[in-house]
Design a protein around this motif. Structure first.
Motif, mmCIF file in Angstrom:
data_model
loop_
_atom_site.group_PDB
_atom_site.id
_atom_site.type_symbol
_atom_site.label_atom_id
_atom_site.label_comp_id
_atom_site.label_asym_id
_atom_site.label_seq_id
_atom_site.Cartn_x
_atom_site.Cartn_y
_atom_site.Cartn_z
ATOM 1 N N ALA A 477 0.851 -1.147 0.097
ATOM 2 C CA ALA A 477 -0.088 0.003 0.199
ATOM 3 C C ALA A 477 0.962 1.296 -0.059
ATOM 4 C CB ALA A 477 -0.811 -0.078 1.127
ATOM 5 N N THR A 478 0.439 2.312 -0.571
ATOM 6 C CA THR A 478 1.022 3.446 -0.719
ATOM 7 C C THR A 478 0.136 4.633 -0.152
ATOM 8 O OG1 THR A 478 0.559 3.896 -3.079
ATOM 9 C CG2 THR A 478 2.482 2.973 -2.564
ATOM 10 N N GLY A 479 0.690 5.938 0.157
ATOM 11 C CA GLY A 479 0.187 6.979 0.497
ATOM 12 C C GLY A 479 0.826 7.956 1.287
ATOM 13 N N TYR A 480 0.134 8.300 2.339
ATOM 14 C CA TYR A 480 0.926 9.489 3.257
ATOM 15 C C TYR A 480 0.400 9.043 4.649
ATOM 16 C CZ TYR A 480 0.773 12.541 -0.883
ATOM 17 O OH TYR A 480 1.143 12.959 -2.384
ATOM 18 N N THR A 481 1.557 9.261 5.535
ATOM 19 C CA THR A 481 1.339 9.599 6.848
ATOM 20 C C THR A 481 0.700 10.654 7.190
ATOM 21 O OG1 THR A 481 3.547 10.355 7.363
ATOM 22 C CG2 THR A 481 3.346 7.931 7.522
ATOM 23 N N ALA A 482 0.321 10.657 8.418
ATOM 24 C CA ALA A 482 -0.760 11.689 8.827
ATOM 25 C C ALA A 482 -0.359 13.249 8.504
ATOM 26 C CB ALA A 482 -1.019 11.562 10.455
ATOM 27 N N GLY A 483 0.837 13.463 8.646
ATOM 28 C CA GLY A 483 1.371 14.706 8.253
ATOM 29 C C GLY A 483 1.544 15.587 9.736
ATOM 30 N N GLU A 484 1.741 16.989 9.526
ATOM 31 C CA GLU A 484 1.894 17.805 10.579
ATOM 32 C C GLU A 484 0.761 18.190 10.939
ATOM 33 O OE1 GLU A 484 4.001 22.074 11.526
ATOM 34 O OE2 GLU A 484 4.336 21.263 9.707
ATOM 35 N N ARG A 485 0.339 18.004 12.364
ATOM 36 C CA ARG A 485 -0.801 18.403 12.966
ATOM 37 C C ARG A 485 -1.010 19.924 13.178
ATOM 38 N NH1 ARG A 485 -4.114 14.873 17.417
ATOM 39 N NH2 ARG A 485 -5.981 15.907 16.975
ATOM 40 N N VAL A 486 -1.863 20.760 12.770
ATOM 41 C CA VAL A 486 -2.079 22.223 13.018
ATOM 42 C C VAL A 486 -3.191 22.549 13.654
ATOM 43 C CG1 VAL A 486 -0.427 22.871 10.996
ATOM 44 C CG2 VAL A 486 -2.921 22.518 10.673
ATOM 45 N N GLY A 487 -3.870 21.717 14.250
ATOM 46 C CA GLY A 487 -5.183 21.949 14.915
ATOM 47 C C GLY A 487 -5.830 20.765 15.227
ATOM 48 N N ALA A 488 -6.846 20.915 16.085
ATOM 49 C CA ALA A 488 -7.610 19.429 16.769
ATOM 50 C C ALA A 488 -7.934 18.655 15.677
ATOM 51 C CB ALA A 488 -8.594 20.062 17.536
ATOM 52 N N ASP A 489 -8.275 19.069 14.451
ATOM 53 C CA ASP A 489 -9.047 18.142 13.324
ATOM 54 C C ASP A 489 -8.113 18.507 12.105
ATOM 55 O OD1 ASP A 489 -10.510 16.672 15.191
ATOM 56 O OD2 ASP A 489 -12.168 18.281 15.019
ATOM 57 N N GLU A 490 -7.108 18.990 11.992
ATOM 58 C CA GLU A 490 -6.396 19.542 10.726
ATOM 59 C C GLU A 490 -5.012 18.976 10.696
ATOM 60 O OE1 GLU A 490 -6.176 23.526 8.050
ATOM 61 O OE2 GLU A 490 -7.243 23.530 10.039
ATOM 62 N N TRP A 491 -4.505 18.729 9.685
ATOM 63 C CA TRP A 491 -3.410 18.030 9.097
ATOM 64 C C TRP A 491 -2.871 18.802 7.831
ATOM 65 C CZ3 TRP A 491 -6.799 15.218 11.703
ATOM 66 C CH2 TRP A 491 -6.239 14.897 13.150
ATOM 67 N N VAL A 492 -1.466 18.994 7.915
ATOM 68 C CA VAL A 492 -0.864 19.558 6.611
ATOM 69 C C VAL A 492 0.084 18.556 6.221
ATOM 70 C CG1 VAL A 492 0.831 21.317 5.693
ATOM 71 C CG2 VAL A 492 -1.186 21.969 7.083
ATOM 72 N N VAL A 493 0.134 18.158 4.805
ATOM 73 C CA VAL A 493 0.704 16.928 4.460
ATOM 74 C C VAL A 493 1.561 17.113 3.406
ATOM 75 C CG1 VAL A 493 0.361 14.589 3.620
ATOM 76 C CG2 VAL A 493 -1.382 15.425 4.946
ATOM 77 N N ARG A 494 2.790 16.975 3.371
ATOM 78 C CA ARG A 494 3.811 17.220 2.557
ATOM 79 C C ARG A 494 4.264 16.241 1.675
ATOM 80 N NH1 ARG A 494 5.021 20.123 7.191
ATOM 81 N NH2 ARG A 494 5.036 22.472 7.025
ATOM 82 N N GLY A 495 5.215 16.397 0.629
ATOM 83 C CA GLY A 495 5.619 15.309 -0.180
ATOM 84 C C GLY A 495 6.361 14.311 0.853
ATOM 85 N N LEU A 496 7.180 14.682 1.745
ATOM 86 C CA LEU A 496 8.212 14.182 2.301
ATOM 87 C C LEU A 496 7.294 13.007 3.337
ATOM 88 C CD1 LEU A 496 7.875 15.533 5.584
ATOM 89 C CD2 LEU A 496 9.440 17.030 4.456
ATOM 90 N N ASP A 497 5.859 13.314 3.489
ATOM 91 C CA ASP A 497 5.078 12.345 4.428
ATOM 92 C C ASP A 497 4.791 11.055 3.404
ATOM 93 O OD1 ASP A 497 4.857 13.822 6.683
ATOM 94 O OD2 ASP A 497 3.636 15.390 5.642
ATOM 95 N N SER A 498 5.121 10.906 2.156
ATOM 96 C CA SER A 498 4.861 9.944 1.399
ATOM 97 C C SER A 498 5.301 8.731 1.844
ATOM 98 C CB SER A 498 5.101 10.365 -0.061
ATOM 99 O OG SER A 498 6.517 10.382 -0.318
ATOM 100 N N HIS A 499 4.734 7.459 1.893
ATOM 101 C CA HIS A 499 4.955 6.402 2.643
ATOM 102 C C HIS A 499 4.419 5.171 1.905
ATOM 103 C CE1 HIS A 499 6.834 4.494 5.839
ATOM 104 N NE2 HIS A 499 5.732 3.942 6.439
ATOM 105 N N ALA A 500 5.033 3.927 2.175
ATOM 106 C CA ALA A 500 4.635 2.621 1.722
ATOM 107 C C ALA A 500 4.488 1.808 2.940
ATOM 108 C CB ALA A 500 5.454 2.274 0.681
ATOM 109 N N TRP A 501 3.330 1.024 2.830
ATOM 110 C CA TRP A 501 3.382 0.021 4.117
ATOM 111 C C TRP A 501 2.881 -1.318 3.571
ATOM 112 C CZ3 TRP A 501 0.844 4.804 3.443
ATOM 113 C CH2 TRP A 501 -0.605 4.621 3.250
ATOM 114 N N VAL A 502 2.372 -2.053 4.576
ATOM 115 C CA VAL A 502 1.780 -3.269 4.309
ATOM 116 C C VAL A 502 0.292 -3.322 4.919
ATOM 117 C CG1 VAL A 502 2.039 -5.915 4.817
ATOM 118 C CG2 VAL A 502 3.923 -4.236 4.599
ATOM 119 N N GLN A 503 -0.513 -4.099 3.840
ATOM 120 C CA GLN A 503 -2.088 -4.362 4.408
ATOM 121 C C GLN A 503 -1.892 -6.089 4.516
ATOM 122 O OE1 GLN A 503 -4.811 -2.460 2.021
ATOM 123 N NE2 GLN A 503 -4.661 -0.825 3.044
ATOM 124 N N VAL A 504 -2.588 -6.569 5.696
ATOM 125 C CA VAL A 504 -2.666 -7.835 5.721
ATOM 126 C C VAL A 504 -4.005 -8.423 5.986
ATOM 127 C CG1 VAL A 504 -2.298 -10.044 7.286
ATOM 128 C CG2 VAL A 504 -0.456 -8.038 7.124
#
Length: 730
Positions: A477-504
């Motif tokens: 799986a690919t996508g982004y991690t959560a990113g930088e949290r800037v509010g109670a329910d808000e995140w800013v996501v950058r290219g450096l947050d791109s990521h790959a992980w595993v789904q079982v």
């Protein structure tokens, strides 16, 4: 023309015709191997590689055996019937549920898709398609070549290669080999049918070598400005983004993370923002099989009663993906016609999202507890087992053996325990680094046994491979991690947050996330990259919220199941709960690589290119006669092993004669050795060699002393007369 006249004119003698024909057939073998290797790779990934090899060899052998006895019309009819039968077999192999969707319009659109970049590996029954297509072009091209119809033969084989180039399955080296093979078939075929000169043969080989070298030096198209993953200095250019929802991901070498803001998320819960999942492992990357379908609300969610979470995503730059928490069920605030759904359940935009565009996704999370996962059985659906336990047939046995050993050492008795064991093993034995050398062959095998470090794609690919080796369905799986949290329910996501992980896959729970990449060094690398970008005043790395953000307490984890205690995320880094950092992890994104400690062997592409260069140089040497002259120059300067005196005396004279012919004039037909030597030189040493030769050849022989004296004399003459600073004495 008589044989003597042909020889004087430089035409190749009739005995060369079989040689030209063999060269043409050998070149056709190269062309066949080029497109055949692509089809073989498809079956290696999906299944049936041995049958494919037998099909390629057997069909070519049949064509050679029947080429002289089978009429052309009959051969063409057999080829048409073979192709029609192959497609019929492929049609029947498609599952009934998908077969019902096949229509003339769908066939046309699929054909167009294949010719515009749709990989063969994305076909549902890619192995059946490859096995169905292969026999016809192989038989027809070899049949035509046996009948000396070389141009039509190349057209047949070249068409198949061209199709595979258009699908993106034929790489640069394969394409070059096929093109060179096709050109050589035409060239040698022309010599076979019409004759030619030896010079033309050498010239043809030189031109083919130049074609390969020139094409191989073409640069690759650079990455786009919005790619979240960028090539680092010294890394291959044009690195494909991990997260732009493309249908294929290749594991590459050194990369550099982009600090540019990609999007913002307003969400009721923190999560990984998934963009794509991939089912087919090729050994060097991942392919998503199947085609997208129009979005129709609602989409199926995961099993169980997971909570629903709403997210609003706003693009801050051009986005080729639709990030969302797993698993999305509804999409609003964007026309449904602009949303496509993959067979694996992820979203992708029909057209690129522009900056400022937004959409809202409702996802239903699967958050099973460790106890629930531990108690889950292995009652997997057959379709899941068939698709998500696939490994290439060429996967080394030691990968399966290592997976079994790790599971046994951890005492894993359930799929959940096996997944945790593999996750912990990779986290604790490999270092995190963005600076790595792309391995040859199987990525998982290289990462397990040859590499000390890697980044997310290496960790995730290897863990999925190990799970599949143990019979546990898993995917990339690919996508982004959560990113930088800037509010109670808000995140800013950058290219450096791109990521790959595993789904079982877990029965009754669906796809559950695991992440074997060490969190701490990854987050440290991301933070270092962001700090560097801010110090250099790079544009697009911050928003008003990130510049004025204050630390926000991190709530309980969203959908992670490995560890209930979240790890606080630094600014710019995704919150990655449950990860245990390796004790020797490398935080610097460019400080570490897979230090193997020994010399690095050249890649196969490099070796092949140098092989072509050597062949071209060899042809040029032959063409200019430099090779023969070099051999004779070495022979002239070598004393040679001592044999019987007569043989040594004769060899001394042969060296003398060759020296004089090169520096004076050639020996005329009918001219005796004595007359020639006395005519061109008065050196007493030359006369000594001549007398020894005459006694050895025509008299009662020479003794060892005389033979050695002749050998020494000619050695002195060679040294004197081949030094450019010494005068030539007559």
């Amino acid at each position: 023309m008589s044989a003597e006249a042909a020889d004087r004119s430089g035409l190749l003698p009739g005995s060369f015709a079989p040689d030209a024909r063999l060269a043409a057939l050998g070149s056709l073998a190269v062309l066949t191997a080029a497109y055949g290797s692509v089809l073989y790779h498809v079956t290696d990934v999906v299944g049936g590689s041995r049958l494919m090899l037998a099909t390629l060899v057997g069909t070519a052998t049949l064509a050679v055996a029947t080429g002289r006895v089978l009429r052309v019309r009959t051969a063409l009819l057999l080829a048409v019937l073979s192709l029609a039968g192959g497609f019929a077999v492929y049609f029947l192999s498609v599952p009934a549920s998908q077969r019902a969707l096949i229509s003339p319009e769908r066939l046309l659109s699929d054909t167009v898709a294949l010719l515009t970049g749709l990989s063969v590996l994305r076909l549902t029954q890619a192995n059946v398609w490859a096995l169905s297509v292969a026999p016809t072009p192989v038989f027809l091209s070899w049949y035509l070549a046996v009948r000396r119809r070389y141009v039509p033969s190349v057209i047949v084989g070249g068409t198949v290669l061209a199709v595979l180039v258009l699908t993106g399955d034929a790489g640069l080296l394969t394409t070059l080999a096929g093109v060179v093979g096709a050109a050589a078939v035409v060239g040698f075929g022309t010599l076979d049918r019409h004759g030619g000169t030896a010079t033309q043969v050498d010239t043809l080989v030189i031109l083919l070598a130049v074609m390969v070298v020139a094409a191989a030096t073409l640069s690759v198209v650079p990455a786009t400005r919005t790619a979240p993953v960028l090539p680092d200095r010294g890394s291959p250019s044009g690195v494909t983004s991990l997260v732009d929802a493309r249908d294929r991901v290749e594991v590459v070498g050194t990369i550099r993370l982009s600090p540019q803001v990609q999007f913002t998320v307003e969400s009721q819960a923190e999560s990984y923002w998934t963009t794509a999942t991939y089912d087919r492992y090729t050994g060097t990357g991942w392919v998503r099989s199947g085609d997208t379908s129009p979005y129709e609300e609602p989409l199926s969610g995961p099993p169980g009663e997971g909570p629903a979470v709403q997210q609003t995503v706003t693009a801050e730059t051009e986005l080729g993906a639709m990030p969302a928490a797993w698993r999305p069920t509804t999409v609003t605030d964007i026309p449904a016609s602009r949303v496509r759904v993959t067979p694996q359940g992820t979203l992708r935009p029909a057209t690129t999202l522009d900056p400022g565009e937004r959409y809202t996704v409702t996802s239903r999370l699967n958050r099973p507890s460790p106890d629930t996962l531990q108690a889950a059985g292995t009652d997997y659906p057959d379709a899941v087992v068939e698709r998500y336990t696939q490994l290439p047939a060429s996967t080394p046995d030691r990968v399966r053996e290592r997976a079994a050993t790790v599971a046994d050492d951890a005492g894993a008795e359930t799929p959940y325990e096996t997944a945790v064991a593999f996750e912990s093993y990779l986290e604790s034995t490999k270092r995190y680094s963005l600076t790595v050398e792309r391995p040859e062959g199987s990525v998982a095998d290289a990462f397990l046994f040859e590499m000390d470090a890697g980044y997310c794609t290496y960790y995730a690919t290897t863990m999925v491979t190990m799970l599949r080796a143990e019979g546990v369905p898993a995917r990339f799986a690919t996508g982004y991690t959560a990113g930088e949290r800037v509010g109670a329910d808000e995140w800013v996501v950058r290219g450096l947050d791109s990521h790959a992980w595993v789904q079982v896959y877990v029965p009754d729970e669906g796809w559950v996330r695991f992440d074997p990449t060490p969190a701490a060094p990854r987050q440290s690398a991301e933070q270092a990259r962001l700090s560097d970008a801010r110090r250099s005043d790079a544009g697009g790395v911050d928003t008003a919220e990130t510049l004025n953000a204050t630390p926000v307490p991190t709530p309980a984890d969203d959908d992670s199941v490995v560890d209930a205690t979240p790890t606080p995320a630094p600014a710019g880094g995704g919150n990655m709960p449950g990860n245990r950092a390796a004790p020797d992890a490398v935080a610097d994104p460019v400080a570490a690589s897979d230090a193997g400690g020994g010399p690095t062997l050249p890649s196969r592409e490099t070796l092949a290119l140098w092989g072509v260069v050597l062949v071209g140089v060899g042809a040029a040497v032959r063409r200019t006669g430099a090779g023969a002259r070099a051999v004779r120059a070495v022979w002239l300067r070598r004393r040679g092993p001592r044999r019987d005196p007569d043989t040594d005396a004769v060899r001394a004279f042969e060296r003398l004669a060759y020296l004089l012919e090169q520096q004076e004039r050639p020996r005329r037909p009918g001219e005796t050795p004595r007359a020639y030597v006395e005519c061109v030189t008065s050196d007493d040493r030359a006369r000594l060699v001549l007398r020894a030769y005459e006694r050895a050849r025509y008299g009662d022989g020479v003794d060892r002393e005389t033979a050695d004296a002749a050998t020494d004399a000619v050695g002195e003459l060679v040294r004197e007369r081949t030094l450019p600073t010494r005068p030539f004495a007559r």
